[in-house]
Design an enzyme around this catalytic site. Structure first.
Site, PDB file in Angstrom:
ATOM      1  N   LEU B  90     -16.752  26.868 -26.067  1.00 12.39           N
ATOM      2  CA  LEU B  90     -16.969  27.907 -25.064  1.00 12.39           C
ATOM      3  C   LEU B  90     -17.449  27.324 -23.746  1.00 12.39           C
ATOM      4  CD1 LEU B  90     -18.536  30.909 -26.982  1.00 12.39           C
ATOM      5  CD2 LEU B  90     -16.235  30.674 -26.091  1.00 12.39           C
ATOM      6  N   CYS B  91     -16.837  26.209 -23.349  1.00 15.21           N
ATOM      7  CA  CYS B  91     -17.200  25.672 -22.040  1.00 15.21           C
ATOM      8  C   CYS B  91     -15.931  25.268 -21.307  1.00 15.21           C
ATOM      9  CB  CYS B  91     -18.172  24.514 -22.156  1.00 15.21           C
ATOM     10  SG  CYS B  91     -17.768  23.340 -23.428  1.00 15.21           S
ATOM     11  N   GLY B  92     -14.957  26.156 -21.322  1.00 12.56           N
ATOM     12  CA  GLY B  92     -13.741  25.935 -20.560  1.00 12.56           C
ATOM     13  C   GLY B  92     -12.979  24.732 -21.078  1.00 12.56           C
TER      14      GLY B  92
END
Lengths: 134, 295
Positions: B90-92
């Site tokens: 969930l960090c691109g």
């Protein structure tokens, strides 16, 4: 009254101390030495020990340091220590842990050269422990 | 055509998601600030280290031989890739960008007929690389339980790398991480750490020397032998800190996007909901009126 010079104590995590000091006792790997202003340029590795910093005004601050090196240049003295802990914050447990780690290193070492180095480290740590009476 | 109840439920669920992404964004922002301070605090040590190493390297230039950590093993047949990634997703594109760069290097080395070994630091990189290169991965280290990265964590990685090097497992080691440029820009970077790349004649080194000749205690070669392994740990530490800051930066902008997306989606769904509600009211009215007229 001695002249002050610039001093920096840096650990990989942060800059611990930076400023003017009068004298610093550095635990060099070849022996302790006191650095005053106008010291000749020198680069030395450090052994685990106590770093005693004399601030202008006669106040002293002491740090326990482990590993790293010190650089004395025209700009002043820089101590780069792997670990540096202010003596007021140092707890007996931390030093005991370091000694225990060193003992394990000695026990684990398979080659003579490695064991010798680990043993030296252990002796130095024990010495620090003895000086501090912890 | 979804019923009104379905639409209401969807709006509620998107709103809940938006709240979560918003919270994650704010957490990432707070963590980013901490990671950035940590990265900045570590900079003086790394710079000093580089200066001293450059000085030593210049002093030792032209001499026969040298420590293998500096001059290498004389071959470049086996490459070790140390791939540092995050522990969480969930960090691109943060993790994928690092893995993509590593994959390019792996493919190039394999095409050149060289052997490749991979050491994964961080679980996400391992998850992505094991699909394609499971046989090349020799070890995984993860720091999942670690709240604040300390130098000892980097030391642990460095110890492992040095032990492998001493056993002659590889010839060249390259570190993969993401350099933190700004909150919106993180640059995946490959940095060779063994043999050490010494910045030749940095202007800073010259200035720091000030023309003075250093005395060395013990002599240059011994100091260098002690500093080179330490330098590996410092480089790894720097990479891990940069990575931590990059991860939070990437997560912050990714979550910002997600929050904005959720907002748009809520807008669209609300419009649709209102339209179908209106359509139903109109339909009922028409039914009543035509019923009344038929009488």
């Amino acid at each position: 009254m001695t002249d002050a010079f610039k001093f920096e104590l840096v650990s990989p995590e942060r800059l611990l101390l930076s400023g003017e000091v009068e004298q610093v006792l550095v635990p060099g790997s070849e022996g302790d030495m006191t650095v005053l202003a106008y010291h000749a340029p020198l680069l030395t590795t450090l052994r685990p020990g106590l770093l005693d910093i004399g601030l202008p005004g006669g106040e002293h601050r002491r740090f326990f340091i482990r590993g790293g090196f010190a650089e004395i240049g025209p700009a002043g003295l820089t101590v780069l220590a792997e670990t540096a802990i202010d003596l007021t914050e140092l707890e007996a447990g931390q030093l005991a842990q370091a000694v225990k780690d060193a003992e394990e290193d000695v026990a684990d070492a398979s080659e003579d050269a490695v064991r010798d180095r680990a043993q030296t480290k252990l002796d130095q740590l024990r010495q620090v422990q003895a000086t501090l009476n912890l | 055509m979804p019923s009104l109840k379905d639409l209401r439920n969807r709006i509620a669920s998107v709103k809940a998601t938006q709240k979560i992404t918003k919270a994650m964004q704010m957490v990432a922002a707070a963590k980013l600030r901490r990671a950035q301070t940590a990265a900045e605090a570590a900079r003086p040590y790394a710079t000093r280290m580089e200066t001293v190493l450059a000085n030593l390297a210049t002093a030792l230039q032209g001499r026969e031989g040298g420590p293998p950590l500096m001059i290498g093993t004389g071959k470049d047949a086996v490459h070790l890739l140390i791939v540092c990634t995050a522990e969480r997703g969930l960090c691109g594109a943060f993790n994928s960008a690092i893995v993509r760069l590593a994959r390019e290097h792996i493919n190039r080395h394999l095409a050149d007929g060289n052997q490749v070994k991979i050491l994964c630091v961080g679980r996400k990189g391992f998850d992505q690389l094991k699909r394609q290169f499971a046989s090349l991965i020799i070890d995984v280290m993860d720091f999942r339980g670690v709240r604040q990265l300390a130098f000892e964590h980097a030391e642990r990685v460095a110890e492992k790398v040095l032990a492998l090097f001493a056993e002659g497992v590889f010839d060249v080691a390259t570190l993969f991480f993401s350099r933190f440029r700004s909150v919106i820009s993180q640059v995946p970077t490959a940095q060779q750490i063994i043999p050490a790349t010494i910045p030749a004649e940095t202007p800073g080194a010259e200035a720091a020397l000030g023309g003075a000749v250093y005395e060395y205690e013990p002599d240059e070669a011994d100091i260098l032998a002690e500093l080179l392994p330490l330098n590996i740990a410092v480089q790894v530490f720097k990479a891990l800190l940069e990575n931590a800051a990059s991860e939070q930066g990437a997560r912050m902008s990714a979550m910002d996007n997600a929050t904005r997306n959720a907002g748009d989606m809520i807008g669209r769904l609300t419009l649709k909901y209102n339209r179908s509600r209106q359509a139903m009211i109109t339909k009922e009215l028409i039914e009543i009126i035509s019923g009344a007229e038929a009488l």
